[in-house]
Write a protein that holds these residues in place. Sequence first.
Motif, PDB file in Angstrom:
ATOM      1  N   UNK A   1       0.817  -1.200   0.007  1.00  7.94           N
ATOM      2  CA  UNK A   1       0.073  -0.189   0.096  1.00  7.94           C
ATOM      3  C   UNK A   1       1.275   0.525  -0.028  1.00  7.94           C
TER       4      UNK A   1
ATOM      5  N   UNK B   1       2.361   1.343  -3.098  1.00  6.30           N
ATOM      6  CA  UNK B   1       1.392   1.767  -4.487  1.00  6.30           C
ATOM      7  C   UNK B   1       0.925   3.512  -4.102  1.00  6.30           C
TER       8      UNK B   1
ATOM      9  N   UNK C   1      -2.431 -17.794 -10.877  1.00  7.32           N
ATOM     10  CA  UNK C   1      -1.789 -17.379 -10.092  1.00  7.32           C
ATOM     11  C   UNK C   1      -0.627 -18.609 -10.076  1.00  7.32           C
TER      12      UNK C   1
ATOM     13  N   UNK D   1       1.215   5.877  -7.308  1.00  5.51           N
ATOM     14  CA  UNK D   1       0.064   6.942  -8.045  1.00  5.51           C
ATOM     15  C   UNK D   1      -0.237   8.269  -7.429  1.00  5.51           C
TER      16      UNK D   1
ATOM     17  N   UNK E   1      -0.152  -6.097  -7.669  1.00 10.28           N
ATOM     18  CA  UNK E   1      -0.302  -7.212  -8.371  1.00 10.28           C
ATOM     19  C   UNK E   1       0.664  -7.849  -9.026  1.00 10.28           C
ATOM     20  N   UNK E   2       1.153  -8.619  -9.352  1.00  8.75           N
ATOM     21  CA  UNK E   2       2.463  -9.437  -9.388  1.00  8.75           C
ATOM     22  C   UNK E   2       1.487  -9.112 -11.008  1.00  8.75           C
ATOM     23  N   UNK E   3      -0.207  -9.820 -11.644  1.00 11.95           N
ATOM     24  CA  UNK E   3      -0.300  -9.327 -12.538  1.00 11.95           C
ATOM     25  C   UNK E   3      -1.096  -8.516 -12.379  1.00 11.95           C
TER      26      UNK E   3
ATOM     27  N   UNK F   1     -10.443 -10.072  -6.261  1.00 10.97           N
ATOM     28  CA  UNK F   1     -11.818 -10.760  -6.065  1.00 10.97           C
ATOM     29  C   UNK F   1     -12.086 -10.558  -5.034  1.00 10.97           C
TER      30      UNK F   1
ATOM     31  N   UNK G   1      -2.767  -2.343  -9.292  1.00  9.16           N
ATOM     32  CA  UNK G   1      -1.666  -1.695  -9.136  1.00  9.16           C
ATOM     33  C   UNK G   1       0.088  -2.311  -8.713  1.00  9.16           C
TER      34      UNK G   1
ATOM     35  N   UNK H   1      -8.896 -16.890 -10.726  1.00  9.73           N
ATOM     36  CA  UNK H   1      -7.473 -16.179 -10.648  1.00  9.73           C
ATOM     37  C   UNK H   1      -6.361 -17.048  -9.894  1.00  9.73           C
TER      38      UNK H   1
ATOM     39  N   UNK I   1     -12.485  -4.990 -10.559  1.00  7.54           N
ATOM     40  CA  UNK I   1     -13.116  -6.261  -9.704  1.00  7.54           C
ATOM     41  C   UNK I   1     -13.578  -7.190 -10.811  1.00  7.54           C
ATOM     42  N   UNK I   2     -13.383  -9.032  -9.820  1.00 10.19           N
ATOM     43  CA  UNK I   2     -13.784  -9.879 -10.942  1.00 10.19           C
ATOM     44  C   UNK I   2     -15.606  -9.831 -11.151  1.00 10.19           C
ATOM     45  N   UNK I   3     -16.346  -8.672  -9.907  1.00 12.38           N
ATOM     46  CA  UNK I   3     -18.049  -9.157 -10.651  1.00 12.38           C
ATOM     47  C   UNK I   3     -18.348  -7.968 -10.256  1.00 12.38           C
TER      48      UNK I   3
ATOM     49  N   UNK J   1     -14.753 -16.143 -10.952  1.00 13.67           N
ATOM     50  CA  UNK J   1     -13.747 -15.804 -10.971  1.00 13.67           C
ATOM     51  C   UNK J   1     -12.042 -15.842 -10.140  1.00 13.67           C
TER      52      UNK J   1
ATOM     53  N   UNK K   1      -4.951  -8.354 -12.903  1.00 15.70           N
ATOM     54  CA  UNK K   1      -6.068  -9.723 -12.433  1.00 15.70           C
ATOM     55  C   UNK K   1      -6.882  -8.516 -12.001  1.00 15.70           C
ATOM     56  N   UNK K   2      -7.886  -8.756 -11.968  1.00 15.60           N
ATOM     57  CA  UNK K   2      -8.746  -8.358 -11.133  1.00 15.60           C
ATOM     58  C   UNK K   2      -9.235  -8.533  -9.407  1.00 15.60           C
TER      59      UNK K   2
ATOM     60  N   UNK L   1      -4.557   0.929  -6.154  1.00 12.15           N
ATOM     61  CA  UNK L   1      -3.417   0.969  -5.781  1.00 12.15           C
ATOM     62  C   UNK L   1      -3.214  -1.138  -5.586  1.00 12.15           C
ATOM     63  N   UNK L   2      -4.036  -1.554  -4.900  1.00 13.55           N
ATOM     64  CA  UNK L   2      -4.172  -3.550  -4.886  1.00 13.55           C
ATOM     65  C   UNK L   2      -3.918  -3.678  -5.953  1.00 13.55           C
TER      66      UNK L   2
ATOM     67  N   UNK M   1     -10.697  -9.873  -1.478  1.00 16.33           N
ATOM     68  CA  UNK M   1      -9.625  -9.259  -1.344  1.00 16.33           C
ATOM     69  C   UNK M   1     -10.582  -7.177  -1.254  1.00 16.33           C
TER      70      UNK M   1
END
Lengths: 293, 448
Positions: free
Chosen positions: A8, A11, A236, A15, B364-366, B372, B362, A232, B330-332, A228, B369-370, B359-360, B375
Amino acid sequence: MLDDVWNDIVATLELGSGLRFAFVEVESSDVRTKLRQRLQRYLKKQCKSLRSPSAGQDPLDWLSHEQTAPGGDPPEETRWLVVPRRGNERFLLHRLNEGRDNLRRHLSGVLFLVGSRGILQRLANDAPDLWSVRELAFDLTEARQESMAKPAKKKFDGAETKNEYDVFLSYSRYDATDARNLKERLEKEGLRVFEASDLFGFEIYKLELLARTGYFICLLSPSYTYSKSLAQDLHWIHLYKRAVFPNRFIPIMVRTTTMPSEIRHLAWLDFRTEKQVEANYPRLLQILKSAAA
Amino acid sequence: MTVAKPANLKKRQQVLKELTKALKDEPVGPDDERYYPFHEAPGEPRGIDPVHALSAAIELDASDKGSCQLFSGFRGSGKSTELLRLKAELTESGYEVILVEGARIVNLHQVLEPADLLVSVAAGVGMALQANGNDSPAKQGLVGRLVSFLQNTNVNLNQVSMGASVDVAGAKFDLGKLAFEIATNPTFKSQVQNALRNRLRELVDQFQSFMAQARQLITKKDPSRLPVLIVDDLEKIRGTGPEQDLIQKGMEELFWQFAWALRIPGWHVIWTAPPYLQLLNSNVTNEYNASVVLPMVRVWENDKDRTPDPQSIAALKACLHQRGDIDSLVFKDELLDRLILASSGHLRDLIVLVRDVVKKQYMQKDPTVPLNENQIDRLVGEYVNTAKRAVYDDDVEWLRSIAEKRELILPNQDMLPRASKLIDTAMVMTYRNGSTWFDVSYPARQRL
């Protein structure tokens, strides 16, 4: 604890634009020093530095000097200001609160305001203008650490005491019956199974757990493929397995569905009917036991 | 799902950086692409359109005396944004509108008296006139009148007589500096207050003459339409610490006992006022042509279960979509609902929450990925844990009564400073559907 909030922090540094306020509640000087040093290391890599008042310098004087002339384009800087523990804390918070708009006009970057236990509550009440525009606020006191540690310990107790699993069983909650049946059968064979449905999202601890787990089994079904959350997980785990988890993926089809792209190249076991379960279960057991041996 | 290539990851990070900028906390005008018209959304998420209520009072006023209105709202609810829309709509209808940013002309953390407010507003109007055109002799005369009055008091004007300015009786006089000194120099401000406290009636006369001249200058095209003056930011005036009580009392006096001084003949005036004013004295609003409060977006109904309001949630989602591709975070879709309900319809907090999601992702490794469910729940938990720190143990009982009765009743006057703090920190919210009602915010509810 610091690791929990570090992402955090990074970021927040990377950002956004303008001045961002980050509030830190910390009791131990060791933790404060660690955070500061980590920030300094991070900024050094970016060829930047952490700006803070010199020893004995009045924080408000320092901030006043830091502000560039009105109209100038303030450079993006990271600043560190420790709120004095006694006496002057309220005075400083009030003045910072009053000067919020000027600070935002004349400074850019992240200003860390670091205070002792209870500072977050006092900020909310004594500096409501600052509080209302907080970008980041976190608590690194021991009480917080304990409260964070307790549920984590409870949640991961199984993993921590046993240290190792033979099977990581991933499934959709809609296929819980299939998962339960399979788990019971495998456990009767003496295999240790860690089950993970999409009721709980994927977290980093699962990756760590995977390193201590023999095989990854996923029960494929339409609800799995289109979840989803599970997608995910799979994503990963797929990335992860390329490095340290090769050839230990076992997809099991429990309902007809399309194969997720991550594991499309893998052979899968057919468990769609009872007959197919009985036919293919020995094959599954053979694979798992050969590894365990 | 395909594994994103590094170039894609960088691209996504860049997108997230841009999205963070779009989610910057600042008032946006109606022409800004980030602006979302809540007043046009189905289901009236904020009850009646506040801007319509304010403009109707102006447009329906047939007298040549003008009107005087109060506009109030909770911190971060979007007041300044709505005032920008009001200005645009009135301008479109042919009104001359001057919008004065109070934060630039008054000190928001000291007691405000009618005298220094009027001097500051005069300076603000003068600056707006200067910004709109050349310094005509009429304008110089207009400022000169004010300066001459101040020169006849004990106010030392030497400190505001430098810089590019108008020429008054051979001396340079800087309106901007006058406003700046009142806003930032407590000594000068108290000098102005002391000098004018006993000459308020005289000052009001001078101020009204000043405004009458200003009106002539700006309504040349259509003198039949009275000009509009909007003074923003006054609702932000609040003290911290020992002076909080004094400042609140000062605001009550200003808007109640001196309501007459805030009326400007021949002008439609809108003053922003702190939301606690109604708590202090419910009679205050009777002194004005109208008093409009901007509520939060009504994300739940005023029923026992706080049933989520789908139309309001949809409106907030649409508002977020104005800022960028929020769906990819987000995923959904339901996860956005959780963020919206956690924000309690408080726009600023919702934007902060979405920024946290950015931020979260951003980090992430990828970053493609939205986030979940887990999170998002954790993120909401962190937000609640932080936000509810504004509540002290002693506040809980009062908050509980608001949560049960949906009314804002102070048990005693001593509770006022705490009540205004809890309003300021968005622990208490106001909503409207039909009538206005109150509730505690989602984070505060987790504290009860």
